[in-house]
Write a protein that holds these residues in place. Sequence first.
Motif, PDB file in Angstrom:
ATOM      1  N   SER A  49       0.826  -1.206   0.000  1.00 32.78           N
ATOM      2  CA  SER A  49       0.000   0.000   0.000  1.00 32.78           C
ATOM      3  C   SER A  49       0.858   1.254   0.000  1.00 32.78           C
ATOM      4  O   SER A  49       0.472   2.272  -0.589  1.00 32.78           O
ATOM      5  CB  SER A  49      -0.941   0.005   1.213  1.00 32.78           C
ATOM      6  OG  SER A  49      -0.210  -0.132   2.411  1.00 32.78           O
ATOM      7  N   GLY A  50       2.026   1.218   0.664  1.00 32.60           N
ATOM      8  CA  GLY A  50       2.927   2.354   0.659  1.00 32.60           C
ATOM      9  C   GLY A  50       3.703   2.453  -0.637  1.00 32.60           C
ATOM     10  O   GLY A  50       3.783   3.527  -1.264  1.00 32.60           O
ATOM     11  N   TYR A  51       4.282   1.337  -1.081  1.00 31.47           N
ATOM     12  CA  TYR A  51       5.062   1.354  -2.319  1.00 31.47           C
ATOM     13  C   TYR A  51       4.190   1.743  -3.512  1.00 31.47           C
ATOM     14  O   TYR A  51       4.644   2.466  -4.412  1.00 31.47           O
ATOM     15  CB  TYR A  51       5.710  -0.009  -2.572  1.00 31.47           C
ATOM     16  CG  TYR A  51       6.459  -0.030  -3.881  1.00 31.47           C
ATOM     17  CD1 TYR A  51       7.770   0.427  -3.949  1.00 31.47           C
ATOM     18  CD2 TYR A  51       5.836  -0.450  -5.056  1.00 31.47           C
ATOM     19  CE1 TYR A  51       8.446   0.463  -5.161  1.00 31.47           C
ATOM     20  CE2 TYR A  51       6.505  -0.421  -6.268  1.00 31.47           C
ATOM     21  CZ  TYR A  51       7.803   0.031  -6.311  1.00 31.47           C
ATOM     22  OH  TYR A  51       8.456   0.077  -7.514  1.00 31.47           O
ATOM     23  N   SER A  52       2.940   1.261  -3.545  1.00 30.83           N
ATOM     24  CA  SER A  52       2.080   1.563  -4.695  1.00 30.83           C
ATOM     25  C   SER A  52       1.790   3.054  -4.801  1.00 30.83           C
ATOM     26  O   SER A  52       1.550   3.560  -5.906  1.00 30.83           O
ATOM     27  CB  SER A  52       0.771   0.768  -4.604  1.00 30.83           C
ATOM     28  OG  SER A  52       0.000   1.178  -3.488  1.00 30.83           O
ATOM     29  N   GLU A  96      -0.088 -10.064  -3.387  1.00 28.20           N
ATOM     30  CA  GLU A  96      -0.011 -10.777  -4.670  1.00 28.20           C
ATOM     31  C   GLU A  96      -0.673 -10.030  -5.822  1.00 28.20           C
ATOM     32  O   GLU A  96      -0.501 -10.400  -6.980  1.00 28.20           O
ATOM     33  CB  GLU A  96      -0.638 -12.169  -4.546  1.00 28.20           C
ATOM     34  CG  GLU A  96       0.226 -13.187  -3.844  1.00 28.20           C
ATOM     35  CD  GLU A  96      -0.011 -13.238  -2.332  1.00 28.20           C
ATOM     36  OE1 GLU A  96       0.389 -14.212  -1.695  1.00 28.20           O
ATOM     37  OE2 GLU A  96      -0.612 -12.265  -1.791  1.00 28.20           O
ATOM     38  N   THR A  97      -1.466  -8.992  -5.500  1.00 30.66           N
ATOM     39  CA  THR A  97      -2.166  -8.260  -6.561  1.00 30.66           C
ATOM     40  C   THR A  97      -1.631  -6.840  -6.743  1.00 30.66           C
ATOM     41  O   THR A  97      -2.294  -6.013  -7.377  1.00 30.66           O
ATOM     42  CB  THR A  97      -3.680  -8.204  -6.283  1.00 30.66           C
ATOM     43  OG1 THR A  97      -3.914  -7.447  -5.085  1.00 30.66           O
ATOM     44  CG2 THR A  97      -4.265  -9.595  -6.127  1.00 30.66           C
ATOM     45  N   SER A  98      -0.464  -6.556  -6.181  1.00 26.01           N
ATOM     46  CA  SER A  98       0.145  -5.227  -6.330  1.00 26.01           C
ATOM     47  C   SER A  98      -0.836  -4.118  -5.980  1.00 26.01           C
ATOM     48  O   SER A  98      -0.993  -3.148  -6.721  1.00 26.01           O
ATOM     49  CB  SER A  98       0.684  -5.034  -7.751  1.00 26.01           C
ATOM     50  OG  SER A  98       1.679  -5.992  -8.026  1.00 26.01           O
ATOM     51  N   SER A  99      -1.509  -4.274  -4.857  1.00 27.28           N
ATOM     52  CA  SER A  99      -2.487  -3.325  -4.328  1.00 27.28           C
ATOM     53  C   SER A  99      -3.892  -3.681  -4.807  1.00 27.28           C
ATOM     54  O   SER A  99      -4.268  -4.844  -4.769  1.00 27.28           O
ATOM     55  CB  SER A  99      -2.108  -1.878  -4.662  1.00 27.28           C
ATOM     56  OG  SER A  99      -2.884  -0.970  -3.916  1.00 27.28           O
ATOM     57  N   GLN A 100      -4.650  -2.714  -5.305  1.00 25.39           N
ATOM     58  CA  GLN A 100      -6.090  -2.886  -5.495  1.00 25.39           C
ATOM     59  C   GLN A 100      -6.471  -3.885  -6.591  1.00 25.39           C
ATOM     60  O   GLN A 100      -5.860  -3.912  -7.649  1.00 25.39           O
ATOM     61  CB  GLN A 100      -6.731  -1.549  -5.865  1.00 25.39           C
ATOM     62  CG  GLN A 100      -6.476  -0.405  -4.913  1.00 25.39           C
ATOM     63  CD  GLN A 100      -6.868   0.914  -5.521  1.00 25.39           C
ATOM     64  OE1 GLN A 100      -8.040   1.157  -5.791  1.00 25.39           O
ATOM     65  NE2 GLN A 100      -5.892   1.769  -5.765  1.00 25.39           N
ATOM     66  N   THR A 101      -7.503  -4.655  -6.277  1.00 23.19           N
ATOM     67  CA  THR A 101      -8.174  -5.455  -7.293  1.00 23.19           C
ATOM     68  C   THR A 101      -9.566  -4.895  -7.540  1.00 23.19           C
ATOM     69  O   THR A 101     -10.040  -4.833  -8.665  1.00 23.19           O
ATOM     70  CB  THR A 101      -8.279  -6.931  -6.863  1.00 23.19           C
ATOM     71  OG1 THR A 101      -7.006  -7.555  -7.027  1.00 23.19           O
ATOM     72  CG2 THR A 101      -9.293  -7.690  -7.708  1.00 23.19           C
TER      73      THR A 101
END
Length: 482
Positions: A195-198, A291-296
Amino acid sequence: MIPNWLIQRAHLTPDKKALSFNGETWTFEQLKDQAMTLARKLKANELNEGERVALLGFSNAEMVLIIHACMLAGLEIVMLNSRLTPKELDWQLDDSDAVAVIVADELQHLISNSSTRQLPFSTIRQSDEQSFQIQEIWDSNRTITIMYTSGTTGFPKGVRQTVGNHVSSALASVLNLGLSDDDVWLCFMPLFHISGYSILARSVLYGVEVKLYDKFDAVAAAEEIRTGSVTYMSAVSLMLEKTLHELEKDAAVAHPSFKAILAGGGPVPVGYLERANERKMPVLQTYGMTETSSQTATLSAEDAIRKMGSAGKPLFFNQIKIKNSQKSGEIGEVLLRGPHITPGYIGRFQKTNPFEEGWFPTGDLGYLDAEGYLFIVDRRSDLIISGGENIYPAEIENVLAGHPSVREVGVCGKEDAKWGTVPVAFVVISDDVTAAQLTDYCAERLARYKVPKKIYFVESLPRNGANKLVRRQLREWTEAQQ
């Protein structure tokens, strides 16, 4: 093929503000120049393109610059959680097979016994520079970050996240939220967490400012939202509640320019959403994972009230279905598909296929309503089966969180000779209230078998580095009470 994020952004909008921290600001050009200097210093320390390094630091401006420097140097970055124990960090370093760990000087004690080569931030700053050919075009399949799952059950998995994963996630999000030149993203989330990196990834892809804090500050969050100095904020339920509490002290409301809090990390109690509505502060529930690089999925602003409690519909490139579900409303495991999903893991789990017949099984329980909106019920591993009845801890937490004297709540199962397992609750309170009063409150709103059989008052709840509730530790607490 995707352009090198920071190089392209600095070319397009060099003078636009990119980052602010502790009163200092950086434009995208300044961010690029300082990150490039650090990248050349990394090269001088014999870190070469394609190699894997671990990164252990604080959520501050120096960490942002090091992250960008690693990406510019073509390194894969294993993002280490600074709140882990030395033993946990040693396990991840060994599993990741990183050639070195880049570490903030103040955190060196956490990895003092590790055999992995250590490269302190101060050493990098004092190093010579070595020029290299910058890669202006990135392969979308290139692994750019690796983050370990929280490890609430079994061993943590090192999740690969590619350039394409991050770009797909960012593009899907902006198609849902929209984009304005004056957007500013308030970041309290740890940078080692997705959430921070994204937020950093979205910043360079969109060309928007990140207002970064090294840790969560509810007073500061309320002030930023009240004055309109930011337009978006990412949060988990605990952060949302504390921010609401500060706004409520002065009956303050969000500035008209503030657009939304994106709330993830688990279902948000409906009571919190109702309180946020009173503060004129839109809260958009999201659903995603490492696993989903933040939001799906994210609930759109226009549906925030009508579909309160939902995580929304899948973002544009993504698909969601419920395993073995034949009709709307049936609860089952949530399955995902889309370009934002990891291609796999590293280390111990590198041979594990994350997909089942092309779909990613999340381990979460949920349902889709008749209009296709996703509602997350709970983690499959947290399900309580009592006397043959399924009980979802999040449902009980949702009810208890609505009591005016309850600040935080966590629910788990406890072994019981008669029923097999029964629900118990751990609560943090803000006012005088008895366990009997809370039990009565639940009994008015829940079926009898869902009412907690025991309520424990605690000073705080166990949370991981992303402020998510660690229910495994609650179960350990119940065992200690027996």
